[in-house]
Design a protein around this motif. Structure first.
Motif, PDB file in Angstrom:
ATOM      1  N   PRO A 280      -1.937  -7.734   7.974  1.00  0.00           N
ATOM      2  CA  PRO A 280      -1.225  -6.865   8.931  1.00  0.00           C
ATOM      3  C   PRO A 280      -2.087  -6.539  10.151  1.00  0.00           C
ATOM      4  O   PRO A 280      -3.244  -6.137  10.006  1.00  0.00           O
ATOM      5  N   VAL A 281      -1.526  -6.682  11.324  1.00  0.00           N
ATOM      6  CA  VAL A 281      -2.265  -6.400  12.558  1.00  0.00           C
ATOM      7  C   VAL A 281      -2.784  -4.962  12.549  1.00  0.00           C
ATOM      8  O   VAL A 281      -3.920  -4.689  12.954  1.00  0.00           O
ATOM      9  N   SER A 282      -1.959  -4.031  12.077  1.00  0.00           N
ATOM     10  CA  SER A 282      -2.314  -2.605  12.112  1.00  0.00           C
ATOM     11  C   SER A 282      -3.084  -2.147  10.884  1.00  0.00           C
ATOM     12  O   SER A 282      -3.398  -0.967  10.751  1.00  0.00           O
ATOM     13  N   GLY A 283      -3.382  -3.063   9.963  1.00  0.00           N
ATOM     14  CA  GLY A 283      -4.170  -2.707   8.797  1.00  0.00           C
ATOM     15  C   GLY A 283      -3.364  -2.237   7.602  1.00  0.00           C
ATOM     16  O   GLY A 283      -3.925  -1.985   6.526  1.00  0.00           O
ATOM     17  N   ARG A 284      -2.041  -2.102   7.759  1.00  0.00           N
ATOM     18  CA  ARG A 284      -1.163  -1.702   6.657  1.00  0.00           C
ATOM     19  C   ARG A 284       0.102  -2.553   6.679  1.00  0.00           C
ATOM     20  O   ARG A 284       0.665  -2.803   7.745  1.00  0.00           O
ATOM     21  N   TYR A 285       0.527  -2.982   5.489  1.00  0.00           N
ATOM     22  CA  TYR A 285       1.795  -3.690   5.381  1.00  0.00           C
ATOM     23  C   TYR A 285       2.935  -2.676   5.315  1.00  0.00           C
ATOM     24  O   TYR A 285       2.791  -1.608   4.688  1.00  0.00           O
ATOM     25  N   SER A 286       4.060  -2.999   5.930  1.00  0.00           N
ATOM     26  CA  SER A 286       5.261  -2.188   5.708  1.00  0.00           C
ATOM     27  C   SER A 286       5.756  -2.437   4.287  1.00  0.00           C
ATOM     28  O   SER A 286       5.333  -3.388   3.624  1.00  0.00           O
ATOM     29  N   GLU A 287       6.672  -1.598   3.806  1.00  0.00           N
ATOM     30  CA  GLU A 287       7.192  -1.779   2.454  1.00  0.00           C
ATOM     31  C   GLU A 287       7.876  -3.139   2.302  1.00  0.00           C
ATOM     32  O   GLU A 287       7.729  -3.803   1.275  1.00  0.00           O
ATOM     33  N   ARG A 288       8.622  -3.560   3.314  1.00  0.00           N
ATOM     34  CA  ARG A 288       9.299  -4.855   3.240  1.00  0.00           C
ATOM     35  C   ARG A 288       8.280  -5.992   3.278  1.00  0.00           C
ATOM     36  O   ARG A 288       8.372  -6.943   2.497  1.00  0.00           O
ATOM     37  N   GLN A 289       7.314  -5.913   4.171  1.00  0.00           N
ATOM     38  CA  GLN A 289       6.274  -6.942   4.235  1.00  0.00           C
ATOM     39  C   GLN A 289       5.527  -7.033   2.903  1.00  0.00           C
ATOM     40  O   GLN A 289       5.242  -8.131   2.407  1.00  0.00           O
ATOM     41  N   LYS A 290       5.227  -5.877   2.316  1.00  0.00           N
ATOM     42  CA  LYS A 290       4.505  -5.851   1.039  1.00  0.00           C
ATOM     43  C   LYS A 290       5.343  -6.497  -0.068  1.00  0.00           C
ATOM     44  O   LYS A 290       4.810  -7.240  -0.907  1.00  0.00           O
ATOM     45  N   ALA A 291       6.643  -6.233  -0.073  1.00  0.00           N
ATOM     46  CA  ALA A 291       7.516  -6.799  -1.106  1.00  0.00           C
ATOM     47  C   ALA A 291       7.549  -8.319  -1.015  1.00  0.00           C
ATOM     48  O   ALA A 291       7.457  -9.020  -2.038  1.00  0.00           O
ATOM     49  N   VAL A 292       7.664  -8.832   0.198  1.00  0.00           N
ATOM     50  CA  VAL A 292       7.697 -10.283   0.382  1.00  0.00           C
ATOM     51  C   VAL A 292       6.334 -10.885   0.048  1.00  0.00           C
ATOM     52  O   VAL A 292       6.238 -11.930  -0.612  1.00  0.00           O
ATOM     53  N   TYR A 293       5.280 -10.221   0.507  1.00  0.00           N
ATOM     54  CA  TYR A 293       3.928 -10.700   0.229  1.00  0.00           C
ATOM     55  C   TYR A 293       3.690 -10.822  -1.276  1.00  0.00           C
ATOM     56  O   TYR A 293       3.204 -11.847  -1.773  1.00  0.00           O
ATOM     57  N   ASN A 294       4.027  -9.789  -2.015  1.00  0.00           N
ATOM     58  CA  ASN A 294       3.786  -9.806  -3.455  1.00  0.00           C
ATOM     59  C   ASN A 294       4.657 -10.833  -4.163  1.00  0.00           C
ATOM     60  O   ASN A 294       4.250 -11.390  -5.192  1.00  0.00           O
ATOM     61  N   ALA A 295       5.836 -11.120  -3.613  1.00  0.00           N
ATOM     62  CA  ALA A 295       6.672 -12.181  -4.177  1.00  0.00           C
ATOM     63  C   ALA A 295       5.989 -13.538  -4.013  1.00  0.00           C
ATOM     64  O   ALA A 295       5.943 -14.350  -4.954  1.00  0.00           O
ATOM     65  N   VAL A 296       5.434 -13.783  -2.834  1.00  0.00           N
ATOM     66  CA  VAL A 296       4.705 -15.037  -2.597  1.00  0.00           C
ATOM     67  C   VAL A 296       3.485 -15.122  -3.514  1.00  0.00           C
ATOM     68  O   VAL A 296       3.192 -16.176  -4.093  1.00  0.00           O
ATOM     69  N   LEU A 297       2.801 -13.996  -3.667  1.00  0.00           N
ATOM     70  CA  LEU A 297       1.608 -13.982  -4.511  1.00  0.00           C
ATOM     71  C   LEU A 297       1.959 -14.291  -5.971  1.00  0.00           C
ATOM     72  O   LEU A 297       1.234 -15.029  -6.652  1.00  0.00           O
ATOM     73  N   ARG A 298       3.083 -13.753  -6.443  1.00  0.00           N
ATOM     74  CA  ARG A 298       3.503 -14.052  -7.816  1.00  0.00           C
ATOM     75  C   ARG A 298       3.817 -15.544  -7.986  1.00  0.00           C
ATOM     76  O   ARG A 298       3.452 -16.149  -9.008  1.00  0.00           O
ATOM     77  N   VAL A 299       4.465 -16.127  -6.990  1.00  0.00           N
ATOM     78  CA  VAL A 299       4.754 -17.565  -7.061  1.00  0.00           C
ATOM     79  C   VAL A 299       3.451 -18.356  -7.100  1.00  0.00           C
ATOM     80  O   VAL A 299       3.297 -19.292  -7.891  1.00  0.00           O
ATOM     81  N   LYS A 300       2.494 -17.966  -6.257  1.00  0.00           N
ATOM     82  CA  LYS A 300       1.204 -18.669  -6.246  1.00  0.00           C
ATOM     83  C   LYS A 300       0.525 -18.573  -7.605  1.00  0.00           C
ATOM     84  O   LYS A 300       0.015 -19.577  -8.135  1.00  0.00           O
ATOM     85  N   ASN A 301       0.515 -17.408  -8.176  1.00  0.00           N
ATOM     86  CA  ASN A 301      -0.167 -17.219  -9.456  1.00  0.00           C
ATOM     87  C   ASN A 301       0.500 -18.018 -10.574  1.00  0.00           C
ATOM     88  O   ASN A 301      -0.180 -18.614 -11.416  1.00  0.00           O
ATOM     89  N   GLU A 302       1.817 -18.050 -10.587  1.00  0.00           N
ATOM     90  CA  GLU A 302       2.532 -18.811 -11.616  1.00  0.00           C
ATOM     91  C   GLU A 302       2.378 -20.309 -11.388  1.00  0.00           C
ATOM     92  O   GLU A 302       2.218 -21.076 -12.344  1.00  0.00           O
ATOM     93  N   ALA A 303       2.437 -20.723 -10.133  1.00  0.00           N
ATOM     94  CA  ALA A 303       2.276 -22.154  -9.819  1.00  0.00           C
ATOM     95  C   ALA A 303       0.893 -22.641 -10.215  1.00  0.00           C
ATOM     96  O   ALA A 303       0.730 -23.759 -10.721  1.00  0.00           O
ATOM     97  N   THR A 304      -0.115 -21.801 -10.000  1.00  0.00           N
ATOM     98  CA  THR A 304      -1.485 -22.186 -10.330  1.00  0.00           C
ATOM     99  C   THR A 304      -1.617 -22.535 -11.811  1.00  0.00           C
ATOM    100  O   THR A 304      -2.281 -23.506 -12.175  1.00  0.00           O
ATOM    101  N   LYS A 305      -0.974 -21.746 -12.657  1.00  0.00           N
ATOM    102  CA  LYS A 305      -1.074 -21.960 -14.106  1.00  0.00           C
ATOM    103  C   LYS A 305      -0.548 -23.331 -14.524  1.00  0.00           C
ATOM    104  O   LYS A 305      -0.933 -23.850 -15.578  1.00  0.00           O
ATOM    105  N   MET A 306       0.334 -23.912 -13.720  1.00  0.00           N
ATOM    106  CA  MET A 306       0.958 -25.186 -14.092  1.00  0.00           C
ATOM    107  C   MET A 306       0.114 -26.406 -13.720  1.00  0.00           C
ATOM    108  O   MET A 306       0.445 -27.530 -14.095  1.00  0.00           O
TER     109      MET A 306
END
Length: 430
Positions: A280-306
């Protein structure tokens, strides 16, 4: 070269692996890259052809490696042909490899000056039956320029048409895709340099900074840690620029409230790393940005296991698509009707995640590897899911580099690079 000299035993092992797969009484030849002209007397910086580097460690223009394991004489089994150094070259360009230094670098005992290449080759052709030519058959390759390698192949076919022809590339695709421990250490070093650059940014980024200023901070940190620079053209994409997958202009101002998608990484000793983070440019994610970010992170973590031995690349991507579909439903970007009515050739999730999740990496950022063959231990892959939402003005990609292990989860070479929302926010606001 800026990097520390690599132990020549790596290149000796690589040649042994290659020659073990050559047909009887055959010769393989590998050429360095050209130095490419820009205009007038200007040239692009030299970048060595990865195949000759993989087999010899020689990082110098106008070099040729010849392998002839069944040669009748010991001095013809391995030969390096190098541009002869002299006092004039030493003054104007810096001294080139001497025969002694070439041996120290490569372990090749026979080093001959380049002007004697044709004479030596003529003798060798009289003893041999087959030549391995080195063509570029990477699945992403699109080459309009005639390379030094291509010119050699054309010349050789005209002068030695009676010899049989084999291809080096299928052997190299398999060999280069499975890394030696020394190679993994070199990639780890590139990742460590990338980490230093990324951490530097977290305290630097603020509203109104420009994308190119961020690029400048990175190149500073990379070069001061013995990297030649970026492993690939850097992507520093703020706001909606992140929705252009290969955005490389890096010329915009970063605005408060926006995100910056960074796809930037260092090379080291010609080995690549490949990082993506979204901050985030301002140093904090908005709630929507955080939700999308964590969704991508979950996909990355699950994909890694495969990413395990025996996994097929195509099937892996189908499974990642299912995980991404579930996340997009959770975010309200897709609904059940979108999924039920999707085109199997372009699933619904592709609207928001249109690229692949993983590719081989190593000496090339998109490294050699035969995608139809099962994954093996010591292959190195990226894991890089993303969600891109032009309507909301941001896109998020998160990417790490991992080593496939014989058992258990892959080893993350970027394990120390901040990725969790809380850690990124904390470091940006320290």
């Amino acid at each position: 070269m800026k990097y520390h000299q690599i132990d020549r035993q790596l290149f000796i092992k690589n040649r042994e692996k290659f020659t073990a797969q050559m047909k009887p009484n055959s010769v393989a030849i590998f050429n360095s890259n050209d130095i490419y002209p820009v205009s007038a007397d200007s040239t692009l910086p030299f970048a060595q052809h990865r195949d000759i580097f993989y087999l010899s460690g020689v990082d110098q223009e106008e070099s040729i490696l010849l392998l002839f394991p069944d040669a009748p004489y010991e001095n013809l089994k391995e030969i390096l042909f190098l541009k002869e150094t002299n006092e004039h070259i030493a003054i104007w360009e810096g001294e080139k490899l001497t025969k002694e230094r070439a041996f120290e670098t490569s372990g090749v005992k026979t080093v001959i000056w380049l002007q004697d290449f044709h004479k030596t080759l003529k003798e060798i052709m009289a003893y041999s039956e087959t030549i391995y030519i080195n063509t570029n058959e990477h699945y992403r390759a699109s080459v309009d320029t005639e390379t030094r390698e291509a010119r050699f192949v054309k010349w050789w076919k005209e002068n030695y048409p009676a010899h049989k022809v084999e291809k080096s590339n299928p052997i190299l695709q398999r060999l280069r895709s499975v890394k030696e421990s020394e190679e993994i250490d070199l990639i780890q070093n590139a990742c460590n340099i990338t980490e230093k650059g990324f951490r530097r940014l977290l305290s630097f980024v603020k509203p109104n900074v420009t994308e190119y200023e961020i690029e400048a901070e990175l190149i500073h940190e990379f070069v001061r840690n013995r990297s030649k620079g970026f492993a690939y053209t850097p992507i520093i994409a703020s706001g909606n620029n992140a929705n252009v997958l290969h955005y490389i202009e890096n010329n915009q101002q970063c605005k408060a409230g926006d995100l910056i998608l960074l796809d930037v990484a260092a090379e080291y000793a010609n080995y690549s790393s490949d990082l993506s983070r979204t901050i985030p440019v301002s140093g904090r994610y908005s709630e929507r940005q955080k939700a999308v970010y964590n969704a991508v992170l979950r996909v990355k973590n699950e994909a890694t296991k495969m990413l395990t031995p025996g996994t097929l690349w195509k099937q892996y991507h189908l499974e990642v698509g299912k995980i991404m579909t579930s996340e997009l439903l959770g975010l309200g970007l897709l609904d059940k009707a979108d999924v039920q009515n999707e085109n199997p050739d372009w699933p619904a999730y592709k609207k928001y995640f249109m690229h692949g999740t993983s590719h081989h990496m190593g000496l090339d950022t998109h490294d050699y590897g035969l995608l139809h063959e099962p994954m093996q231990a010591n292959m190195v892959f990226t894991v890089e899911p993303g969600i891109y939402i032009p309507a909301e003005g941001f896109g998020i990609r998160i990417e790490d580099n991992v080593v496939v292990q014989e058992s258990g989860e892959p080893f993350n070479l970027m394990r120390n690079i901040p990725v969790e929302v809380e850690e990124i926010e904390s470091l940006m606001n320290a």
